[in-house]
Design an enzyme around this catalytic site. Sequence first.
Site, mmCIF file in Angstrom:
data_model
loop_
_atom_site.group_PDB
_atom_site.id
_atom_site.type_symbol
_atom_site.label_atom_id
_atom_site.label_comp_id
_atom_site.label_asym_id
_atom_site.label_seq_id
_atom_site.Cartn_x
_atom_site.Cartn_y
_atom_site.Cartn_z
ATOM 1 N N CYS A 20 0.874 -1.176 0.000
ATOM 2 C CA CYS A 20 0.000 0.000 0.000
ATOM 3 C C CYS A 20 0.906 1.219 0.000
ATOM 4 C CB CYS A 20 -0.980 -0.022 1.167
ATOM 5 S SG CYS A 20 -0.212 -0.152 2.788
ATOM 6 N N ARG A 34 -2.214 -0.906 5.549
ATOM 7 C CA ARG A 34 -3.422 -1.434 4.905
ATOM 8 C C ARG A 34 -3.134 -2.790 4.264
ATOM 9 N NH1 ARG A 34 -4.967 3.715 1.288
ATOM 10 N NH2 ARG A 34 -2.732 4.058 1.512
#
Lengths: 81, 278
Positions: free
Chosen positions: B233, B238
């Site tokens: 990410c 994430r």
Amino acid sequence: MASETIIQGSVTRDGEPVNGYVRLLDEGGEFTAEVPTSATGQFRFFARPGTWTLRALVPGATVDRQVVAAQGEFTEVAIAV
Amino acid sequence: MSRSDVLVDADWVQARLDDPKVVIVEVDEDTSAYEKNHIRNAVRIDWKSDLQDPVRRDFIDQAGFEALLSAKGIANDQTVVLYGGNNNWFASYAYWYFKLYGHGDVRLLDGGRKKWELDSRELVVEVPERAATAYKAQAVDSSIRAFRDDVIAAIGNLNLVDVRSPDEFSGKLLAPAHLPQEQSQRPGHVPTAKNIPWAKNANDDGTFKSDDELRALYQEEGVDLAKDTIAYCRIGERSALTWFVLHELLDQPNVKNYDGSWTEYGSLVGVPIELGAN
């Protein structure tokens, strides 16, 4: 402010602010963002112009509201659950 | 491994709030959320001040992880249950650390803080007292961590899953719109990466989608589940959630999280970058 597209408002139950979450979904129903409501039930998104769905999630209820946001304007949404 | 070995529901946690074999740990993007309130007997780990090397760009080393868990009163033989806000985003990142350092039994609370709140379950402000332990970590399991050269070698060969938002993937933004812009030099994505935003793994209430729904999500976006995968990410948090989905829930054998992610890749000299949507 002139260039921003702001969707904001409050989530209430029987006129009282309620703690929960508001999700911002795009035209296709896809998730874009989520915020918790403030202590006074307020929320705010910096979006882009277009049609959006606001989905309020609170204990025991889920409520959707369609909104159309325009550039340079505050779009105010009061959501009663 | 089955889903219940890595993921527990709120009832499971509720029944074990006082179980001495279970430690509940809150890890939030908003590190002050714990101070407002938290699940009773939960301790806090701060992803920024506890989990990052204070000088170099890296995560804390083995001795640092041992010192952290010892100070938090977490023992090797305890079951650690992690939870947090935003679909367990940062709790998943911490989960990946516990696996990197070989903790025996670590699980996520399905739905995290949001589901717990929406269920109107008890939250308290009282901070528990836990006696310090002498925690022993394993050497880092590098089979679940990718470095930049792994990513370059994966282009066109392995699955690359970019879990950022479509606007970050296409190059319109360098960071999620609600966060400070910790910038890479260039926008875009790694060539051949598929854009499957991390939030697609979760239902509205923050719980993970079913295994069948998750498998379909990745296959429909062109991820070949017969191949190895690297997820990335912007700074690797994430993508730790996507790593959890692919490696822990769907049992994919070889999945790595690239924690250098776009802030590193997008600043490298001479590497290929693609712009535009999927």
